[in-house]
Scaffold this active site. Structure first.
Site, short mmCIF file in Angstrom:
data_model
loop_
_atom_site.label_atom_id
_atom_site.label_comp_id
_atom_site.label_asym_id
_atom_site.label_seq_id
_atom_site.Cartn_x
_atom_site.Cartn_y
_atom_site.Cartn_z
N GLU A 498 -7.96 11.71 46.86
CA GLU A 498 -8.62 12.12 45.63
C GLU A 498 -8.91 10.88 44.78
O GLU A 498 -10.00 10.37 44.79
CB GLU A 498 -7.75 13.12 44.86
CG GLU A 498 -8.42 13.59 43.58
CD GLU A 498 -7.86 14.90 43.07
OE1 GLU A 498 -6.80 15.32 43.53
OE2 GLU A 498 -8.52 15.50 42.20
N GLU A 775 2.82 15.09 38.94
CA GLU A 775 1.68 15.94 38.61
C GLU A 775 2.15 17.32 38.14
O GLU A 775 1.53 17.93 37.28
CB GLU A 775 0.81 16.10 39.87
CG GLU A 775 -0.38 17.00 39.71
CD GLU A 775 -1.26 17.04 40.96
OE1 GLU A 775 -0.73 16.75 42.07
OE2 GLU A 775 -2.45 17.34 40.84
C1 RAM Z 1 -6.75 17.85 40.38
C2 RAM Z 1 -6.17 16.61 39.81
C3 RAM Z 1 -6.62 16.23 38.43
C4 RAM Z 1 -7.01 17.40 37.58
C5 RAM Z 1 -7.92 18.32 38.34
C6 RAM Z 1 -8.36 19.52 37.55
O1 RAM Z 1 -7.57 17.60 41.44
O2 RAM Z 1 -4.81 16.83 39.80
O3 RAM Z 1 -5.58 15.52 37.85
O4 RAM Z 1 -7.63 16.94 36.41
O5 RAM Z 1 -7.32 18.75 39.49
#
Ligand code: RAM
Length: 917
Positions: A498, A775
């Protein structure tokens, strides 16, 4: 391109106090570290800043004079042939705009400043320097070159593999050289060599952009490396984000083609003539060098047997190389890169290297970090060492790679044999604590490896220590997480497939970050990225640069555009970003209102809701995927109201007063509509009575005044009773929780959240071995597919709360950029001391307080040319001393009033030592 920057110098000067003997005062500007590359800027009216430091108290600038000269000699003779500001009676010492002769491409500017202060007149500062870049498209000569094809060993598919391209050119510099500069746009990433020497210590340059909108050029002074006679120039091009990591799903992944470059080397000879070496068809290229593939997700493979000794020096036989191709020029504008380059900022030694099975080791860095592993190895030609990078290990002690999804995170080095070989990759980075090293010849020990910590070379401006070890560790984890995710743009995470600059991860977090890192230039660049990504109709994406094309239309992610501009003004006193982006912000709001605001002023469109709010218990979240979205009209409407307030402020700051009434009128309607729709007056709660719903209504000032107290009670009830002393907020709510509790009378509860070690809390992460920020609140039990151990989004308003509320280092909202500092530390039970500092534009601010039995001691430093309002806990000002004296007889200290249990003083600059009983 308009931009701005700060100029560096350190000056020593004497200040004659009124009727006193000469005293030594230093004048310096430590902001210099922000400016990585004073070569080649493309701002024709740069802004200059200086910092004054001195031992005396109450130093205030009353006037300044700036000289800018075209040569160092002229400057030394006090001849400001480009600009002599004359004596300007003003206190301004930051963002002073150049107002001299029109500056042209490649001009050199030498400058110095002199100040008059309340304590006397300074001598001239030491000289500082900047140079102008190539201001016009027509200043560039030559053409874009590249190699628009694959080699047999490359592959173009989901897991793209493309080898690095090596370019070289020999040329003659027939005369005596006065000065030489290289201007390079090397896309996606370049390394530059002149006569075999690497130019600059930057890595992974240039900063990533949406190359179809703008591309960044870098400038280097190469006078030292260039010789009269024969010279050779060499470059290596890697893929970066240009030839993107996943060559599929074209609807989502933006890619730009094969690597390419434009280079101008401008040589000035002592006889006054100029020569320009340029990229053209006379350059040679090969893709058959040692870097066999480089892919930010999948890793780099290097075959040392393919090295081409001397390829970037004079005399190399490039007979087998191809002729460089003319290739299409990127459509993006050429701009000087004003944000810092990435560099290797720190080197970590592994804490252990353990053998897993013969030839396979686990290297433990002891810290989740971002960068790469550098290796020292000895073996035979063809031996292959493979690295795989992971944040965590599984129960068997092997690298756990589920959470990086389809990223292969694998670097491979093939030895050439015949002695010690040292290697590190050129065009990739990894997020990791552990590295599995396999195929290592001989026995591997910690001495074979270095962890190279790579991020944007910005100054660390903050320090923060308290008596609470949980807070200290969470701070440390934040520090590591924040810096690791700076990659010429703020990334969400550095490890999985990502690594995108998601807007929603940073709105408030960027603000907290600015207390630790001098992130002003990076975020100014990011605002440009966002502006470039805006659609013609006004839509702003969720990711910018929009390497992932997500334009989902919502208030929370896109609104980061406003919040970051506000942060730059608040923390750096810099109003330019607001001016520059105001029209685009306005357009975006209009766009959202037109499309999504209903007749009751409800903003009906949201995308992510309170993203990643914690499952009620750790068990509830076990094995659960976190990517479930709960769009919320309450959230989007509340944010709409908040931005309407912000736009009124922006309108006032930028001379758009005419817009203010409209925003204000609309805000009132939105507020009424919001309360109609979402407020349950009887129950004193909003929406579904989620903590976030209530926090937004409270903090944004949506709640009717007379109901405020009841709403605070509801919030406290949720936290204390329902959540048993915990938060229950995701990315959105966590941004407002610490300051809401603090500002609305429950700082003790904020402190509890900050020091919890049970789920969900920051301390829970620490208690479970985190060395960065997760996260997910339930990062240790959630499904691995969306579970990064290095995201910063959950920090919310925690870091700014540490500095502003625990340390008491906060800029006034009216005199921003810490021109006026508000120092009102929170005194909560359990916290015995805080020792913090922050290096502002004006200089170093310190707050070092300690609670003892019946004594409160507070050491404070206030920079020259600023003032601080300090709130000292005391029943009366009579109980406060400074430097052992009554405050009434202390220089620089002015008692203002008692406010509750605090004695309020105004301080001029200086170091103070308060004791209160
Ligand atoms: C995910 C990531 C990112 C977030 C989005 C919506 O892919 O964790 O941090 O902002 O989602």
């Amino acid at each position: 391109m308009k931009n701005y920057f700060y100029i560096s110098f350190i000056i020593l000067l004497s200040v004659l106090g009124s009727g006193q003997a000469a005293a030594n005062v230093q004048l310096e500007n430590l902001r210099c570290e922000m400016l990585q590359n004073p070569e080649g800027i493309d701002v024709t009216t740069p802004r200059l800043s200086w910092e004054i430091t001195g031992k005396q108290r109450n130093i205030e600038q009353t006037a300044y004079q700036v000289l800018v000269a075209s040569t160092p000699e002229k400057l030394a003779a006090n001849e400001g042939d480009l600009w002599n500001s004359g004596k300007v009676n003003a206190s301004q010492s930051v963002h002073v705009q150049y107002a001299g002769k029109r500056l042209n491409s490649r001009d050199e500017c030498y400058w110095k400043v002199k100040t008059w202060t309340s304590n006397g007149e300074s001598s001239w500062s030491a000289p500082a320097y900047w140079s102008m870049g190539l201001l016009h498209y027509g200043d560039w000569v030559g053409r874009w070159i590249g190699m628009d094809k694959l080699s047999p060993w490359d592959q173009e598919e989901r897991f793209s593999r493309l080898s690095a391209r090596y370019f070289r050119k020999e040329f003659e510099a027939p005369k005596e050289i006065k000065k030489a500069k290289v201007y390079i746009i090397g896309l996606g990433l370049y390394e530059l060599y002149l006569n075999g020497q690497r130019i600059g210590d930057q890595v992974l340059a240039p900063a990533p952009t949406d190359y179809s909108e703008n591309v960044k050029y870098n400038t280097f002074d190469v006078t030292k490396q260039l010789k009269s006679g024969k010279n050779a120039i060499g470059t290596v091009l890697g893929n970066g984000r240009f030839y993107t990591m996943r060559q599929y799903k074209a609807y989502k992944n933006k890619t730009f083609g094969y690597p390419k470059m434009l280079l101008n080397l401008v040589i000035e000879y002592t006889d006054g003539t100029t020569e320009k070496i340029r990229t053209d068809e006379s350059w040679k290229v090969t893709a058959d060098g040692p870097i066999r593939t480089n892919n930010e997700y999948d890793g780099e493979e290097y075959d040392a047997r393919k090295e081409m000794p001397g390829w970037n020096a004079v005399g190399f036989d490039a007979g087998k190389w191809l002729q460089a191709e003319y290739v299409q020029e990127p459509t993006g504008e050429f701009e000087a890169q004003m944000n810092e380059h990435m560099k290797v900022m720190e080197t970590l030694k592994p804490v252990s290297v353990k053998q897993l099975k013969p030839g396979t080791y686990i290297v433990d860095m002891g810290q989740n970090m971002v960068g790469w592993l550098k290796m020292k190895v000895q073996g035979k030609s063809g031996d292959k060492v493979t690295f795989r990078f992971a944040e965590v290990l599984n129960e068997k002690g092997e690298v756990a790679l589920e959470n990086v999804r389809d990223a292969k995170v694998t670097d491979v080095y093939t030895l050439k044999g015949g002695g010690e070989e040292v290697w590190e990759p050129s065009f990739v980075f990894h997020g990791f604590r552990y590295v599995e090293v396999s195929g290592f010849p001989g026995k591997a020990t910690v001495n074979n490896f270095d962890g190279q910590v790579v991020y944007d070379a910005m100054q660390t401006v903050g320090s923060f220590k308290t008596s609470n070890s949980i807070i200290n560790q969470v701070y440390e984890n934040s520090y590591w997480g924040i810096r690791g995710n700076y990659k010429g743009m703020p990334l969400d995470c550095p490890q999985r497939n990502e690594r995108q600059p998601w807007l929603g991860d940073r709105p408030t977090i960027a603000y907290g970050e600015s207390f630790i890192f001098d992130n002003g230039k990076l975020y100014a660049k990011w605002l440009d990225d966002i502006q470039y990504a805006q659609k013609a109709d006004g839509s702003i994406p969720d990711v910018a640069p929009a390497f992932w094309r997500y334009y989902s239309d919502n208030m929370t992610w896109a609104g980061t555009y406003l919040m970051v501009a506000d942060m730059l003004h608040q923390q750096y006193g810099n109003v330019k970003p607001i001016e520059k982006h105001y029209p685009s912000m306005k357009k975006w709001l209009q766009y959202m209102q037109n499309l999504y605001m209903d007749e009751n002023y409800i903003m009906t469109k949201d995308s992510y809701g309170d993203w990643c709010a914690p499952p009620a218990t750790i068990e509830d979240g076990r094995g659960m995927n976190a990517n479930v979205k709960y769009p919320s009209k309450l959230i989007s409407t509340a944010y709409h109201y908040y931005y309407l307030q912000m736009m009124q402020r922006f309108a006032r700051l930028t001379g758009n007063e005419g817009d203010m009434a409209g925003y204000q009128a609309l805000a009132e309607k939105v507020r009424a509509g919001f309360n109609d729709e979402f407020f349950n007056a009887e129950g004193a709660f909003y929406g579904e009575n989620k903590l976030t719903d209530n926090l937004l209504a409270l903090y944004f000032g949506l709640v009717p005044e007379e109901q405020k107290g009841a709403l605070v009670n509801t919030i406290v009830q949720i936290i204390e009773v329902e959540n048993k002393g915990h938060l229950s907020t995701g990315v959105v709510g966590t941004q407002w929780i610490m300051r809401s509790l603090t500002d609305f009378g429950r700082p003790d509860l904020a402190y509890k959240l900050a020091t919890n070690t049970t789920y969900p809390s920051w301390g829970y992460m620490v208690a479970n071995g985190a060395t960065t920020i997760w996260e997910l609140w339930n990062g240790n039990t959630a499904a691995p597919t969306m579970n990064s151990y290095n995201h910063v989004m959950m920090l919310g308003d925690l870091v700014s709360w540490y500095y502003e509320d625990l340390a008491g280092i906060k800029s006034s909202r009216e005199q921003t950029g810490f021109k006026l500092i508000e120092m009102k530390p929170l005194l909560v039970d359990g916290l015995d001391f805080v020792n913090a500092s922050y290096h502002s534009m004006y200089g170093l601010i310190k707050s070092d307080w300690k609670k003892e039995k019946k004594r409160f001691t507070w050491k404070i430093s206030v920079p020259a040319n600023t003032k601080a309002i300090v709130y000292i806990p005391a029943s009366s000002e009579k109980n406060v001393t400074e430097g052992g004296k009554k405050t009434s007889s202390a220089t620089g200290v002015k008692f203002l009033r008692m406010e509750g249990d605090r004695a309020v003083y105004e301080l001029g600059s200086g170091d103070y030592n308060f004791v209160a009983k």
